[in-house]
Design an enzyme around this catalytic site. Structure first.
Site, PDB file in Angstrom:
ATOM      1  N   HIS A   1     -59.199  79.119  81.773  1.00  0.00           N
ATOM      2  CA  HIS A   1     -59.150  80.564  81.556  1.00  0.00           C
ATOM      3  C   HIS A   1     -57.706  81.026  81.728  1.00  0.00           C
ATOM      4  O   HIS A   1     -56.928  80.408  82.471  1.00  0.00           O
ATOM      5  CB  HIS A   1     -60.062  81.287  82.556  1.00  0.00           C
ATOM      6  CG  HIS A   1     -61.530  81.108  82.264  1.00  0.00           C
ATOM      7  ND1 HIS A   1     -62.508  81.919  82.787  1.00  0.00           N
ATOM      8  CD2 HIS A   1     -62.166  80.182  81.493  1.00  0.00           C
ATOM      9  CE1 HIS A   1     -63.702  81.521  82.346  1.00  0.00           C
ATOM     10  NE2 HIS A   1     -63.518  80.458  81.567  1.00  0.00           N
TER      11      HIS A   1
ATOM     12  N   GLU B   1     -56.342  83.445  83.356  1.00  0.00           N
ATOM     13  CA  GLU B   1     -55.924  83.749  84.731  1.00  0.00           C
ATOM     14  C   GLU B   1     -55.547  82.472  85.477  1.00  0.00           C
ATOM     15  O   GLU B   1     -54.513  82.407  86.141  1.00  0.00           O
ATOM     16  CB  GLU B   1     -57.064  84.440  85.491  1.00  0.00           C
ATOM     17  CG  GLU B   1     -57.447  85.808  84.956  1.00  0.00           C
ATOM     18  CD  GLU B   1     -58.568  85.754  83.931  1.00  0.00           C
ATOM     19  OE1 GLU B   1     -58.619  84.799  83.122  1.00  0.00           O
ATOM     20  OE2 GLU B   1     -59.393  86.679  83.925  1.00  0.00           O
TER      21      GLU B   1
HETATM   22 ZN   LIG Z   1     -62.290  83.509  84.019  1.00  0.00          ZN
END
Ligand SMILES: [Zn+2]
Length: 165
Positions: free
Chosen positions: A49, A51
């Site tokens: 992901h 982040e």
């Molecule tokens: Zn995530």
């Protein structure tokens, strides 16, 4: 610089290249420290992901696991995995540009053990009640590993250097 717009541009470019519609930009002292789009589709890594990747890059660059003083821009309100990683690195602020409700008409990523709308509740349940099958197999030797860690940490059980409230 418009960091929110940079986050949108990064996600847009990722979608144009066959990636998923997420991006993260981490800012410190008015400058971009690290940024990443979501790379799950490109890498088959379910933890890739935006982040996670941006936090990894920022922390590697700073040589610390703590992002105090940083602002993290994310395209969408973070999933539980990313929210957890944001809690771990202690940034000053997280800025999200869309909500699940806003993007749900256009993007859904339900899985075997959660749907977009149930994921947060699922995480908060006692482990026996979660849809993800879990089994507690207690071993004293497992606790001994923590004793060893404490011993090597000078008898202190807290991780040193971590910013606390
Ligand atoms: Zn995530």
């Amino acid at each position: 610089m418009d960091f929110a717009q940079r986050t949108i541009d990064l996600a847009r470019q990722n979608v144009a290249e066959g990636g998923r519609p997420f991006a993260t930009v981490i800012v410190k002292d008015g400058e971009i420290l690290a940024e990443s789009p979501n790379l799950v589709a490109q890498t088959s890594d379910p933890t890739a992901h935006a982040e996670i990747l941006a936090i990894r890059a920022a922390c590697t660059q700073l040589g610390t696991e703590h992002l105090t003083g940083a602002t993290v821009y994310v395209l969408a309100h973070p999933c539980p995995m990313c929210l957890g990683s944001l809690y771990y690195c202690s940034p000053d602020e997280v800025v999200f540009l869309t909500t699940r409700d806003a993007y749900e008409p256009h993007y859904v990523d339900d899985r075997k053990y959660f749907e977009l709308n149930t994921f947060y509740d699922e995480i908060g349940k006692p482990w026996q009640e979660r849809r993800l099958p879990m089994r507690h197999e207690p071993r004293d030797a497992a606790v001994d590993v923590y004793r060893l860690w404490q011993e090597k940490n000078g008898g202190e059980r807290r991780v040193t250097g971590a910013p606390t409230a």
